[in-house]
Design an enzyme around this catalytic site. Sequence first.
Site, short mmCIF file in Angstrom:
data_model
loop_
_atom_site.label_atom_id
_atom_site.label_comp_id
_atom_site.label_asym_id
_atom_site.label_seq_id
_atom_site.Cartn_x
_atom_site.Cartn_y
_atom_site.Cartn_z
N TYR A 285 -83.19 -12.53 68.17
CA TYR A 285 -83.71 -13.69 67.45
C TYR A 285 -84.45 -14.61 68.42
O TYR A 285 -83.94 -14.95 69.49
CB TYR A 285 -82.56 -14.42 66.75
CG TYR A 285 -83.02 -15.28 65.62
CD1 TYR A 285 -83.36 -14.72 64.40
CD2 TYR A 285 -83.11 -16.65 65.76
CE1 TYR A 285 -83.79 -15.51 63.34
CE2 TYR A 285 -83.54 -17.45 64.70
CZ TYR A 285 -83.88 -16.87 63.51
OH TYR A 285 -84.31 -17.66 62.47
N TYR A 335 -92.70 -15.46 60.99
CA TYR A 335 -91.39 -16.06 60.83
C TYR A 335 -90.76 -15.50 59.56
O TYR A 335 -91.03 -15.95 58.45
CB TYR A 335 -91.49 -17.59 60.74
CG TYR A 335 -90.13 -18.25 60.72
CD1 TYR A 335 -89.37 -18.36 61.88
CD2 TYR A 335 -89.58 -18.73 59.53
CE1 TYR A 335 -88.13 -18.95 61.87
CE2 TYR A 335 -88.32 -19.32 59.52
CZ TYR A 335 -87.61 -19.43 60.69
OH TYR A 335 -86.36 -20.01 60.67
#
Lengths: 397, 145
Positions: A285, A335
């Site tokens: 992440y 994103y």
Amino acid sequence: MARPAFQDRSAITGIGWTEFSRDSGRTVLALATEASLRAIDDAGLRADDIDGLVTYFHNADTAPPRALVHALGLRECHFQLFNALGGGWACAAVGTAAMAVHAGVCRNVLIYRAMNGQSEHYAPPGGPPGEDQWRAPFGVSHAAARFGPFVTAHMARFGTTSADLGLVTVTQRAHAALNAKAMLTSPLTLEEHQRSPWLIWPFRRADFCLRSDAAVAIVVSSAGRARDLRHAPVLVTGFLGGTMSTALGTQGAQHPWQLNAHLAAPHLYGRAGVRPEDVDFAELYDPFSGMVLLHLEGFGLAAEGQAAAAFAAGRTRLDGDIPVNTHGGLLSEAYTHGLGHVIEAVQQLRPGGVTDDGCDSGEHDYDRAHCRQVREPKLGLVCGECGDSSLLLRAAA
Amino acid sequence: MSSGRPRPRADRDTKPFWDGCAARELRVQRCAQCSATRFPPGEFCPVCHSPQARWVTLPGTGTVQSFVVVHRAFDPAFGADVPYVVGLVRLDATRPPVVLPGNVRCADAGEIRVGLPVIADFEDLGEGVAMAAFRPVDAGGAGER
């Protein structure tokens, strides 16, 4: 360490995504529906084979499962989850689906994440009650101010620099250049990174992830059923979805530069019966470049304080011993709140490999001018924010 | 202080903390049973689960555990304040250690560092509300900021 009952019993059988853009011109529900239909088709299933829906968000910026039940025309839905834990929960969305399938509650669970994150960026004024009183009055209105202190502490302890963070952005951009769906594909040099303006120190603009209008979706089925579907299954070998970070999220483990990943990693690997050295690639992440360094160390893929050296030495490139964020991640692909990382891991682990680089489908020559396929990976690690959730995915034997 | 700045929305657990700030005191709960300091404030001790506690006033000193420097305020109410520091301050006389988020006001932006000794000041947010902010211990008189 005891192995969880569902280990290798559930599989990711379908993946789908929409175009990633700055202005989709469509509703979030339309995006969610398109990605879902693509994932269902990719699995070789029909919409009414889906009987569970899982999604998550940070702010309420997405379509709820009941809207998808209608939009997809499901005939049965035995399990829904609409979870507010944000990017930390990305891998737990998949793990939860794996548990629901293994438990026999559902046959096939669809996980989706959809948002108009750029064109309809939503930040509720004042924020939620509770935690917000420890942030908003001090001018903490962006996630960079919440996660930045972990990276600052790493810099103070290990001498990590802004240029070290730049290595992450530069490496991931090079990977995104081989990804047809990535939003940022133009090459980036370290010098250009170092000229990028400070937004929230220790992060420059080039250390910040994208905002995107995007939807992604994943289908999870039982491993047994998966063998009859279109693609070779990618098995859910390991999964954790909790965190031991402090109440306000200001500290993840013993030291201020450590994330929950440091606590989770021994459990993740131990229960799966594997070691960090067994991991062939990692999708970590990356809301801000520096967090990738901390995740790499937290999951034992680099020694503490050595993550930047791993990037500098090329270990995290596609031909390194631990390729990282092979799709470009949140920094360069889009994103997608972490599910894009899972989709990339699935692509890397399927027998045919990734389908949206510059290679003809199924024919990967590892020429880094157009090919982003990692060489014959067997085991991939994926993590959500701070390692608050994590997955070990394995190519079916 | 800038107008329009978000004010802390105290709840039943945290009101004594914010009332302490208005009285220019840094107050936290100390468990009556096991002496653990309790933060964020709450009804039950996370160590021994006792509901009994008393509010104690801390000396207000501590060290910067980590920080960020905001150069671009994503909340326009803070636009005139950039660059400003948001720190995590490990407070003295607390066990387990209380790590309090708050602004650190340095005369020189280059002064901020991990490990910097700081002391709480209090900044008036209007209408009887105040918040703790910190300044370097060696920065001289507290003054009104």
